[in-house]
Each structure stands twice: as structure tokens, then as C-alpha cells.
Write a protein that holds these residues in place. Structure first.
Motif, PDB file in Angstrom:
ATOM      1  N   ARG A 182       0.754  -0.997   0.066  1.00  0.00           N
ATOM      2  CA  ARG A 182       0.062  -0.045  -0.119  1.00  0.00           C
ATOM      3  C   ARG A 182       0.966   1.285  -0.147  1.00  0.00           C
ATOM      4  NH1 ARG A 182      -5.542  -0.192   1.470  1.00  0.00           N
ATOM      5  NH2 ARG A 182      -5.211   1.976   2.598  1.00  0.00           N
ATOM      6  N   ARG A 183       1.981   1.234   0.601  1.00  0.00           N
ATOM      7  CA  ARG A 183       3.023   2.395   0.704  1.00  0.00           C
ATOM      8  C   ARG A 183       3.563   2.534  -0.466  1.00  0.00           C
ATOM      9  NH1 ARG A 183       4.187   0.205   5.902  1.00  0.00           N
ATOM     10  NH2 ARG A 183       6.175  -0.607   4.854  1.00  0.00           N
ATOM     11  N   ARG A 184       4.130   1.429  -1.163  1.00  0.00           N
ATOM     12  CA  ARG A 184       5.011   1.385  -2.244  1.00  0.00           C
ATOM     13  C   ARG A 184       4.381   1.761  -3.625  1.00  0.00           C
ATOM     14  NH1 ARG A 184       8.455  -3.360  -2.705  1.00  0.00           N
ATOM     15  NH2 ARG A 184       9.705  -2.111  -4.283  1.00  0.00           N
ATOM     16  N   LEU A 185       3.084   1.090  -3.892  1.00  0.00           N
ATOM     17  CA  LEU A 185       2.278   0.744  -5.080  1.00  0.00           C
ATOM     18  C   LEU A 185       2.328   2.354  -5.884  1.00  0.00           C
ATOM     19  CD1 LEU A 185       1.087  -1.000  -7.169  1.00  0.00           C
ATOM     20  CD2 LEU A 185      -0.889  -0.626  -5.853  1.00  0.00           C
ATOM     21  N   PRO A 186       1.580   3.356  -5.139  1.00  0.00           N
ATOM     22  CA  PRO A 186       1.548   4.635  -5.578  1.00  0.00           C
ATOM     23  C   PRO A 186       2.687   5.096  -6.218  1.00  0.00           C
ATOM     24  CG  PRO A 186       0.225   4.316  -3.666  1.00  0.00           C
ATOM     25  CD  PRO A 186       1.133   3.508  -3.656  1.00  0.00           C
ATOM     26  N   GLU A 187       3.759   4.980  -5.732  1.00  0.00           N
ATOM     27  CA  GLU A 187       4.954   5.570  -6.241  1.00  0.00           C
ATOM     28  C   GLU A 187       5.479   4.749  -7.305  1.00  0.00           C
ATOM     29  OE1 GLU A 187       8.497   7.979  -6.502  1.00  0.00           O
ATOM     30  OE2 GLU A 187       6.416   8.385  -5.903  1.00  0.00           O
ATOM     31  N   LEU A 188       5.427   3.506  -7.260  1.00  0.00           N
ATOM     32  CA  LEU A 188       5.746   2.478  -8.361  1.00  0.00           C
ATOM     33  C   LEU A 188       4.806   2.845  -9.665  1.00  0.00           C
ATOM     34  CD1 LEU A 188       6.496  -0.879  -6.471  1.00  0.00           C
ATOM     35  CD2 LEU A 188       8.162   0.457  -7.695  1.00  0.00           C
ATOM     36  N   MET A 189       3.660   2.942  -9.389  1.00  0.00           N
ATOM     37  CA  MET A 189       2.630   3.390 -10.577  1.00  0.00           C
ATOM     38  C   MET A 189       3.361   4.825 -11.098  1.00  0.00           C
ATOM     39  SD  MET A 189      -0.441   2.100  -8.968  1.00  0.00           S
ATOM     40  CE  MET A 189      -1.786   2.512 -10.287  1.00  0.00           C
ATOM     41  N   ARG A 190       3.390   5.734 -10.193  1.00  0.00           N
ATOM     42  CA  ARG A 190       3.947   7.139 -10.549  1.00  0.00           C
ATOM     43  C   ARG A 190       5.208   6.863 -11.525  1.00  0.00           C
ATOM     44  NH1 ARG A 190       7.363  11.375  -9.774  1.00  0.00           N
ATOM     45  NH2 ARG A 190       8.564   9.956  -8.311  1.00  0.00           N
ATOM     46  N   LEU A 191       6.235   6.392 -10.941  1.00  0.00           N
ATOM     47  CA  LEU A 191       7.461   6.064 -11.755  1.00  0.00           C
ATOM     48  C   LEU A 191       7.211   5.432 -13.169  1.00  0.00           C
ATOM     49  CD1 LEU A 191       9.712   4.728  -8.942  1.00  0.00           C
ATOM     50  CD2 LEU A 191       9.887   7.009  -9.968  1.00  0.00           C
ATOM     51  N   ASN A 192       6.439   4.422 -13.167  1.00  0.00           N
ATOM     52  CA  ASN A 192       6.215   3.868 -14.562  1.00  0.00           C
ATOM     53  C   ASN A 192       5.316   4.720 -15.590  1.00  0.00           C
ATOM     54  OD1 ASN A 192       7.075   0.816 -14.679  1.00  0.00           O
ATOM     55  ND2 ASN A 192       6.669   1.412 -12.726  1.00  0.00           N
ATOM     56  N   LEU A 193       4.573   5.560 -14.806  1.00  0.00           N
ATOM     57  CA  LEU A 193       3.589   6.510 -15.819  1.00  0.00           C
ATOM     58  C   LEU A 193       4.845   7.646 -16.386  1.00  0.00           C
ATOM     59  CD1 LEU A 193       0.631   7.271 -13.681  1.00  0.00           C
ATOM     60  CD2 LEU A 193       0.551   6.272 -16.013  1.00  0.00           C
ATOM     61  N   VAL A 194       5.478   8.248 -15.555  1.00  0.00           N
ATOM     62  CA  VAL A 194       6.696   9.106 -16.063  1.00  0.00           C
ATOM     63  C   VAL A 194       7.654   8.294 -17.016  1.00  0.00           C
ATOM     64  CG1 VAL A 194       8.841  10.354 -15.200  1.00  0.00           C
ATOM     65  CG2 VAL A 194       6.811  10.184 -13.920  1.00  0.00           C
ATOM     66  N   ALA A 195       7.997   6.982 -16.966  1.00  0.00           N
ATOM     67  CA  ALA A 195       8.823   6.195 -18.060  1.00  0.00           C
ATOM     68  C   ALA A 195       7.818   6.568 -19.212  1.00  0.00           C
ATOM     69  CB  ALA A 195       8.843   4.937 -17.637  1.00  0.00           C
ATOM     70  N   ALA A 196       6.641   6.154 -19.173  1.00  0.00           N
ATOM     71  CA  ALA A 196       5.685   6.305 -20.507  1.00  0.00           C
ATOM     72  C   ALA A 196       5.741   7.626 -20.907  1.00  0.00           C
ATOM     73  CB  ALA A 196       4.276   5.668 -20.056  1.00  0.00           C
ATOM     74  N   LEU A 197       5.520   8.611 -20.167  1.00  0.00           N
ATOM     75  CA  LEU A 197       5.447   9.910 -20.531  1.00  0.00           C
ATOM     76  C   LEU A 197       6.625  10.144 -21.228  1.00  0.00           C
ATOM     77  CD1 LEU A 197       4.551  12.851 -20.389  1.00  0.00           C
ATOM     78  CD2 LEU A 197       5.877  13.170 -18.374  1.00  0.00           C
ATOM     79  N   GLU A 198       7.942   9.717 -20.788  1.00  0.00           N
ATOM     80  CA  GLU A 198       9.209  10.096 -21.350  1.00  0.00           C
ATOM     81  C   GLU A 198       9.357   9.405 -22.763  1.00  0.00           C
ATOM     82  OE1 GLU A 198      12.668  11.968 -22.028  1.00  0.00           O
ATOM     83  OE2 GLU A 198      11.357  12.353 -20.390  1.00  0.00           O
ATOM     84  N   GLU A 199       8.969   8.120 -22.899  1.00  0.00           N
ATOM     85  CA  GLU A 199       9.382   7.470 -24.133  1.00  0.00           C
ATOM     86  C   GLU A 199       8.233   7.498 -25.138  1.00  0.00           C
ATOM     87  OE1 GLU A 199       9.951   3.181 -23.332  1.00  0.00           O
ATOM     88  OE2 GLU A 199      11.825   3.831 -23.012  1.00  0.00           O
ATOM     89  N   SER A 200       7.077   8.325 -24.916  1.00  0.00           N
ATOM     90  CA  SER A 200       6.373   8.089 -25.912  1.00  0.00           C
ATOM     91  C   SER A 200       6.027   9.797 -26.803  1.00  0.00           C
ATOM     92  CB  SER A 200       5.025   7.962 -25.566  1.00  0.00           C
ATOM     93  OG  SER A 200       4.734   6.572 -24.771  1.00  0.00           O
ATOM     94  N   GLY A 201       7.366   9.960 -27.129  1.00  0.00           N
ATOM     95  CA  GLY A 201       7.287  11.495 -27.624  1.00  0.00           C
ATOM     96  C   GLY A 201       6.285  11.428 -29.252  1.00  0.00           C
ATOM     97  N   GLY A 202       6.154  12.557 -29.187  1.00  0.00           N
ATOM     98  CA  GLY A 202       5.453  12.907 -30.672  1.00  0.00           C
ATOM     99  C   GLY A 202       6.231  13.007 -31.711  1.00  0.00           C
ATOM    100  N   ARG A 203       5.506  13.423 -32.792  1.00  0.00           N
ATOM    101  CA  ARG A 203       6.449  13.776 -34.054  1.00  0.00           C
ATOM    102  C   ARG A 203       7.361  14.680 -33.836  1.00  0.00           C
ATOM    103  NH1 ARG A 203       1.606  12.291 -35.567  1.00  0.00           N
ATOM    104  NH2 ARG A 203       0.647  14.634 -35.618  1.00  0.00           N
ATOM    105  N   ASP A 204       6.807  15.922 -33.039  1.00  0.00           N
ATOM    106  CA  ASP A 204       7.985  16.983 -32.938  1.00  0.00           C
ATOM    107  C   ASP A 204       8.606  16.721 -31.608  1.00  0.00           C
ATOM    108  OD1 ASP A 204       6.022  16.818 -30.604  1.00  0.00           O
ATOM    109  OD2 ASP A 204       5.230  18.923 -30.833  1.00  0.00           O
TER     110      ASP A 204
END
Length: 236
Positions: A23-45
Motif C-alpha cells: 500500500r505504501r509502495r504501489l502509488p510511487e511505483l505506478m507514478r514512476l512507470n507513468l513518468v517512464a511512459a511519458l518520457e518514451e512516448s514522444g510525438g512527431r515533434d
């Protein structure tokens, strides 16, 4: 007559302890992986990023997430804040969905769903990691990363993006560690071509690589970096 079995009590205590820890760790692990998706999924520009994120959780993790009200909204706000910090443009308002999935892995899918477009563009970037003790990112082309193999954030994997990466307890670092033995800004990692260099930034407890104290050094794949009670492994 009811027979008391000590081992049953110990098993229940251990189960509850593991659940509290998750319960303590899950939100932060989810946040870290969301940030990874944000970083990796760049648009055409190169700067436009997805705005619709679906987190698929295994049964145990999903049951815990269901008991955390407002988690999806908090994670959406975290993605928006991270996008602003990195100077990225989002395809539209951020939405985070949390759904169950069979299996042992947590999946994050990021797609673009512009509000103003009737024909929505969807470009997927799926990131998978194992939420076990030795969790690691599994992708067809894995970027260089640091995996936490010991410490409070054990199981987390951080992809190494950008020319310079800061590591420490402060929330503004690229890699945030929840370890009281780690300084607020403990060390920096710098890419020079294909080589990665580590520099300790005057941390209180120092930085160790493969058991030896260092102030500056070049990292090789497999090197283990110790700071506080945390041990990170450099992978590529």
C-alpha cells in the motif's frame, strides 16, 4: 476444542505486513512507470506526449489500488506536473485509468486522445515491469537503466534519459529514492557519448561502487552503486 497454531498466526502477520508495505509502495511505483511512459512516448515533434494512460495491475496490486481513493486523479496530476517540469506538451487533458489484468506484471499503456480531434490518434508505448523483489523492465529494446536491488525502493527500475541525471531524496531529482541515508541531491550521472559517468555531490554518507568509495568514476554494465541502505545496479 479449537487448536491454536502459531504458524498460522505468523503467516497472517506476514501477509498483513506485506499488504501494508505494498500500500505504501504501489502509488510511487505506478507514478514512476507513468513518468517512464511519458518520457518514451514522444510525438512527431519530440515534445508532444500522450495524455491517456491505462495502468493494468495484477490481481493483488489491483485489490490494493481499489482501496486507495482518489489514486487515479493523483497520478494524473503527477503526470501533468512532470510534463510541465520537463517542458512537454500533452495531447490533451490527462486521464489515468486503473484496470485489472491477469499475470504477474504491471502494464502501462500511453496513447494520444486529443480532445479537439474527432479522429483520435493512438500511438501505444507499453512498459512492463515485475513488481517482485527483483523486478526489472522488460521491453524489446530496453534503454540503459538503474535497478534498485536493495533498499526502500527495491524492485523499482529507472530508465536513464537525458544527458545529465540527478539522484537523491528531493522530489525534483530525475531519480527519487526514499532512503533517509541518501542525501537530498546525492549524485549526478552524465552521459558522454556512450559512456556513463558518476559524480558524488558531496553527500553525507558517500557513494560506493562495487564496494569501493568513489567521488567520480565511469560506470560499466553490472556495476553496483551503494548510497545509504540502497543498492542500484547499472544495466544496459
Amino acid at each position: 476444542m479449537r487448536v491454536f497454531r502459531p504458524e498460522a498466526g505468523v503467516a497472517e502477520w506476514w501477509r498483513r505486513r506485506q499488504e501494508r508495505r505494498l500500500r505504501r509502495r504501489l502509488p510511487e511505483l505506478m507514478r514512476l512507470n507513468l513518468v517512464a511512459a511519458l518520457e518514451e512516448s514522444g510525438g512527431r515533434d519530440g515534445w508532444t506526449r500522450p495524455n491517456w494512460y491505462t495502468i493494468k495491475l495484477p490481481p493483488k496490486e489491483y485489490a490494493v489500488a481499489e482501496g486507495l481513493p482518489g489514486l487515479a486523479e493523483e497520478l494524473a496530476a503527477a503526470v501533468e506536473a512532470e510534463a510541465r517540469r520537463r517542458g512537454y506538451q500533452l495531447a490533451g487533458p490527462v486521464k489515468v485509468e486503473i484496470v485489472p489484468v491477469e499475470g504477474r506484471y504491471i502494464l502501462v499503456e500511453a496513447v494520444e486522445r486529443p480532445e479537439s480531434s474527432s479522429e483520435k490518434t493512438e500511438r501505444e508505448a507499453t512498459i512492463t515491469f515485475r513488481p517482485s523483489r527483483a523486478g526489472r523492465v522488460r521491453r524489446q529494446t530496453a534503454p540503459p537503466s538503474l535497478a534498485v536491488i536493495r533498499g526502500p525502493d527495491e524492485g523499482a527500475v529507472f530508465a536513464l534519459w537525458g544527458e545529465k541525471i540527478y539522484v537523491g531524496r528531493r522530489e525534483t531529482n530525475h531519480i527519487v529514492l526514499h532512503d533517509r541515508g541518501v542525501s537530498r541531491v546525492h549524485l549526478e550521472l552524465t552521459w558522454k557519448g556512450e559512456k556513463l559517468f558518476l559524480k558524488d555531490l558531496g553527500s553525507l554518507n558517500g557513494t560506493w561502487v562495487n564496494g569501493r568509495p568513489v567521488s567520480e568514476t565511469e560506470l560499466k554494465p553490472g556495476d553496483q552503486i551503494t548510497l545509504g541502505s540502497t543498492c542500484l545496479e547499472y544495466r544496459r
